[in-house]
Structures are given as structure tokens and as C-alpha cells.
Design an enzyme around this catalytic site. Structure first.
Site, PDB file in Angstrom:
ATOM      1  N   HIS A  23       1.513   4.736 -11.128  1.00  0.00           N
ATOM      2  CA  HIS A  23       0.399   3.981 -10.570  1.00  0.00           C
ATOM      3  C   HIS A  23      -0.302   4.791  -9.483  1.00  0.00           C
ATOM      4  CE1 HIS A  23       2.239   0.485 -12.546  1.00  0.00           C
ATOM      5  NE2 HIS A  23       1.081  -0.115 -12.374  1.00  0.00           N
TER       6      HIS A  23
ATOM      7  N   LYS B   8      -0.738   1.463  -4.300  1.00  0.00           N
ATOM      8  CA  LYS B   8       0.114   0.346  -4.723  1.00  0.00           C
ATOM      9  C   LYS B   8       1.235   0.140  -3.705  1.00  0.00           C
ATOM     10  CE  LYS B   8       2.621  -1.504  -8.688  1.00  0.00           C
ATOM     11  NZ  LYS B   8       2.031  -2.826  -8.500  1.00  0.00           N
TER      12      LYS B   8
HETATM   13  P1  NAP Z   1      -6.415  -3.749  -3.409  1.00  0.00           P
HETATM   14  O1  NAP Z   1      -7.505  -2.891  -3.939  1.00  0.00           O
HETATM   15  O2  NAP Z   1      -5.611  -3.313  -2.225  1.00  0.00           O
HETATM   16  O3  NAP Z   1      -7.056  -5.182  -3.084  1.00  0.00           O
HETATM   17  C1  NAP Z   1      -6.402  -6.223  -2.438  1.00  0.00           C
HETATM   18  C2  NAP Z   1      -7.454  -7.015  -1.688  1.00  0.00           C
HETATM   19  O4  NAP Z   1      -6.848  -8.215  -1.188  1.00  0.00           O
HETATM   20  C3  NAP Z   1      -8.016  -6.258  -0.479  1.00  0.00           C
HETATM   21  O5  NAP Z   1      -9.420  -6.436  -0.420  1.00  0.00           O
HETATM   22  C4  NAP Z   1      -7.321  -6.956   0.703  1.00  0.00           C
HETATM   23  O6  NAP Z   1      -8.079  -6.923   1.882  1.00  0.00           O
HETATM   24  C5  NAP Z   1      -7.233  -8.370   0.174  1.00  0.00           C
HETATM   25  N1  NAP Z   1      -6.226  -9.174   0.853  1.00  0.00           N
HETATM   26  C6  NAP Z   1      -5.018  -8.775   1.344  1.00  0.00           C
HETATM   27  N2  NAP Z   1      -4.389  -9.819   1.889  1.00  0.00           N
HETATM   28  C7  NAP Z   1      -5.198 -10.885   1.734  1.00  0.00           C
HETATM   29  C8  NAP Z   1      -5.084 -12.245   2.086  1.00  0.00           C
HETATM   30  N3  NAP Z   1      -4.009 -12.730   2.724  1.00  0.00           N
HETATM   31  N4  NAP Z   1      -6.102 -13.082   1.770  1.00  0.00           N
HETATM   32  C9  NAP Z   1      -7.193 -12.612   1.140  1.00  0.00           C
HETATM   33  N5  NAP Z   1      -7.367 -11.326   0.782  1.00  0.00           N
HETATM   34  C10 NAP Z   1      -6.372 -10.476   1.076  1.00  0.00           C
HETATM   35  O7  NAP Z   1      -5.359  -4.090  -4.549  1.00  0.00           O
HETATM   36  P2  NAP Z   1      -5.631  -4.230  -6.122  1.00  0.00           P
HETATM   37  O8  NAP Z   1      -5.418  -2.935  -6.799  1.00  0.00           O
HETATM   38  O9  NAP Z   1      -6.882  -4.976  -6.349  1.00  0.00           O
HETATM   39  O10 NAP Z   1      -4.371  -5.145  -6.524  1.00  0.00           O
HETATM   40  C11 NAP Z   1      -4.214  -6.453  -6.000  1.00  0.00           C
HETATM   41  C12 NAP Z   1      -2.878  -7.018  -6.502  1.00  0.00           C
HETATM   42  O11 NAP Z   1      -2.921  -7.118  -7.932  1.00  0.00           O
HETATM   43  C13 NAP Z   1      -1.661  -6.135  -6.176  1.00  0.00           C
HETATM   44  O12 NAP Z   1      -0.546  -6.947  -5.932  1.00  0.00           O
HETATM   45  C14 NAP Z   1      -1.473  -5.334  -7.452  1.00  0.00           C
HETATM   46  O13 NAP Z   1      -0.144  -4.878  -7.615  1.00  0.00           O
HETATM   47  C15 NAP Z   1      -1.838  -6.367  -8.475  1.00  0.00           C
HETATM   48  N6  NAP Z   1      -2.290  -5.856  -9.772  1.00  0.00           N
HETATM   49  C16 NAP Z   1      -2.035  -6.658 -10.818  1.00  0.00           C
HETATM   50  C17 NAP Z   1      -2.457  -6.330 -12.068  1.00  0.00           C
HETATM   51  C18 NAP Z   1      -2.186  -7.267 -13.210  1.00  0.00           C
HETATM   52  O14 NAP Z   1      -2.581  -6.988 -14.340  1.00  0.00           O
HETATM   53  N7  NAP Z   1      -1.507  -8.382 -12.953  1.00  0.00           N
HETATM   54  C19 NAP Z   1      -3.189  -5.132 -12.274  1.00  0.00           C
HETATM   55  C20 NAP Z   1      -3.473  -4.328 -11.173  1.00  0.00           C
HETATM   56  C21 NAP Z   1      -3.020  -4.720  -9.921  1.00  0.00           C
HETATM   57  P3  NAP Z   1      -7.714  -5.794   3.021  1.00  0.00           P
HETATM   58  O15 NAP Z   1      -7.983  -4.498   2.375  1.00  0.00           O
HETATM   59  O16 NAP Z   1      -8.619  -6.135   4.144  1.00  0.00           O
HETATM   60  O17 NAP Z   1      -6.259  -6.008   3.334  1.00  0.00           O
END
Ligand code: NAP
Length: 267
Positions: A156, A160
Site C-alpha cells: 500500500h 496508510k
Molecule cells: P486519507 O486520504 O488519509 O483520508 C482520510 C480523511 O479523513 C482525511 O481528510 C482526514 O482529515 C479525515 N478524517 C480523519 N479523522 C476524521 C474524523 N474524526 N472525522 C472526519 N474526518 C476525519 O485516507 P484514505 O486513503 O482516503 O483512506 C480512508 C480510510 O479508508 C482508511 O482507513 C483506509 O485504510 C480505508 N480504505 C478503505 C478502502 C476500502 O476499499 N474499504 C480502500 C482504500 C482505503 P485530516 O487529514 O485532517 O486528518
């Protein structure tokens, strides 16, 4: 006519959240009513870069958001430490969560399933929304019936937070349903460097690679006498996850329990 689904997205500025905003905006039967973010309280999403036409309010406090808006589904794409709390708040307000956030433990799933059933509310947690990844997990479970020696290498991007990935854990769980616990490698094997052989689940080894440039990739490698079998999936961008998110939103309002894993609703 199909009923419109009122949706809140938590984490709209994130890599996944941005794609989810596009998905909801581009789906006729979905209506984005608000977003929950870690900052920008009181602003509109259209005040931020990337969303010039999305005039929905931003809340930091999810409870206030649910008190002020009529919401059917929460799409949560935030960070591992918030997924469980966000689901509990959603249940409290009668909102069905669709959660892509990873990092849930088996105990979390048991607790949340009980909560969903007590409240009679549907919920879907999917560690991987990519249909190809679901097929990779299913094919791996089939292969494990015949080839019990298996190692998982997941790769990844370096932003992550959790390791191993939810997909690797889910793959190991599906394999363990058909494979008896088995120590792999030499019986006298030693690790000269801690972690060199990866994490251990019932003798299966999981290795996590984190590098810039990667999105989400996994190889499940089976070994047998004189042969290996590799089952591999690559998500090359986050759009790959969105058909799965759409399917989950359409399904979650028709169920009254917690479903863990997209494969449960694809069949
Ligand atoms: P990312 O780019 O870091 O985005 C996360 C976002 O959530 C950031 O904008 C962050 O803001 C915000 N955030 C953090 N804490 C929060 C809260 N308490 N309330 C509201 N917003 C909040 O991460 P990503 O790649 O999009 O991934 C997000 C999640 O999905 C992770 O857990 C990842 O492992 C998972 N994921 C899942 C899949 C799937 O298919 N299920 C695929 C890819 C990723 P700040 O930057 O200000 O903290």
C-alpha cells in the site's frame, strides 16, 4: 420511482472521500446532505478546493450533523481510530453506516453486530470495496482447500495507518475457515531480524509493504510440491472502490444486521 437516499460522508477531503463525493453527486438516487470533517466547521464543501459546486455544510461534530439533518446512510472513510465511534453514533441516530475505514478488530465487529441487531439497523463494513479484490479473496479461499502453505504480501501507499491491511486480515480469515492451523517454514526456523518472516495468523504469514507510488495491491502465494500459485489484485486508483461503495449504500437500507465484507452481499 426509487426513493432518494440521504447521505453524509465522513472524511470528504481524503483520497477515498473525494471519490465518494463524486460518486454521490453523480448518482441520481443519492443526495449528499452534509459532510463530517476533522476541520472547517461552519464552512461549505464548496468553500474548499476540489468541490466548487458541492454546496453542503461541513460539521466536525457528527452528532450535531445527525441532529440537524435527516440522514439515511453514513459513508465513513476516515481513520482507523474513528471508525468504531462513528458507527456507534450512527446507530444512536438510526443512520445506517457504510464503512470503508479499516482497522476493526474481531471484538469490534462482534460488539458492533450486537449493537446493529439490538437497534434493528443495517450496517456494512468492507475492508475492500474493489470487486476484483473480493474475487481474489474468494479464489484464495478455494485454493487454500488444496494448497495449505500460503503467504500474503500486501502493498500500500505510505500514508496508510494500519498494518496489515484489512484486506489481508480478511483474506487470512476466509482461508482459515477452510485450512487447519499449520506452522509453515522449517520447524527450527529463526528470525535474525525481528519481523523478517512477517505477521503470523495460524501459521500463515502476512507481509506489509508501504511505499509512495502504490495504491492498494495484494498477492496471495500458495506453495506445493514443485509448484506455486499466485493470486494477485491491484487497485490502480481509488475509483476502483466506488462501484462497491454504491452497491453497499443500495444494500444497507434493506438489511437489519451488520455485514462484514462485500463478498457477503455480492452473492
Ligand atoms: P486519507 O486520504 O488519509 O483520508 C482520510 C480523511 O479523513 C482525511 O481528510 C482526514 O482529515 C479525515 N478524517 C480523519 N479523522 C476524521 C474524523 N474524526 N472525522 C472526519 N474526518 C476525519 O485516507 P484514505 O486513503 O482516503 O483512506 C480512508 C480510510 O479508508 C482508511 O482507513 C483506509 O485504510 C480505508 N480504505 C478503505 C478502502 C476500502 O476499499 N474499504 C480502500 C482504500 C482505503 P485530516 O487529514 O485532517 O486528518
Amino acid at each position: 420511482m426509487e426513493k432518494t437516499v440521504n447521505i453524509v460522508i465522513a472524511g470528504p477531503r481524503g483520497n477515498m472521500g473525494r471519490e465518494a463525493v463524486k460518486l454521490v453527486e453523480n448518482t441520481a438516487t443519492f443526495n449528499l446532505v452534509a459532510v463530517v470533517d476533522s476541520k472547517h466547521e461552519g464552512k461549505k464543501l464548496s468553500d474548499l478546493d476540489n468541490f466548487p459546486t458541492v454546496h453542503v455544510p461541513i460539521f466536525i461534530n457528527m452528532e450535531t450533523c445527525f441532529q440537524e439533518h435527516d440522514v439515511d446512510v453514513l459513508i465513513d472513510l476516515t481513520a482507523p481510530q474513528f471508525g468504531k465511534k462513528h458507527m456507534e453514533i450512527a446507530f444512536q441516530y438510526g443512520v445506517s453506516p457504510v464503512v470503508g475505514t479499516t482497522g476493526f478488530t474481531e471484538e469490534d465487529i462482534v460488539e458492533l453486530r450486537q449493537l446493529a441487531e439490538t437497534k434493528g439497523i443495517g450496517a456494512i463494513i468492507a475492508p475492500n470495496f474493489a470487486i476484483g479484490a473480493i474475487l481474489m479473496m474468494k479464489f484464495s479461499q478455494l485454493a487454500a482447500k488444496y494448497m495449505a502453505d500460503v503467504e500474503i504480501i500486501e502493498r500500500h501507499h505510505d500514508r496508510k495507518l494500519d498494518a496489515p491491511s484489512g484486506t489481508a486480515l480478511k483474506t487470512a480469515q476466509l482461508i482459515s475457515e477452510v485450512r487447519d492451523e499449520k506452522k509453515q517454514g522449517h520447524e527450527d526456523e529463526t528470525e535474525e531480524l525481528a519481523g523478517a518472516r512477517g505477521g503470523d495468523i495460524e501459521g500463515m504469514r502476512i507481509h506489509s509493504v508501504r511505499l509512495p507510488g502504490l495504491v492498494a495491491h495484494q498477492e496471495v502465494i500458495f506453495g506445493g510440491e514443485g509448484q506455486t500459485l499466485t493470486i494477485r489484485h491491484d487497485s490502480i486508483n481509488r475509483a476502483s472502490f466506488m462501484p462497491g461503495v454504491k452497491l453497499a449504500v443500495e444494500t444497507v437500507l434493506k438489511i437489519d444486521t451488520l455485514v462484514y465484507g462485500l463478498e457477503q452481499i455480492i452473492e
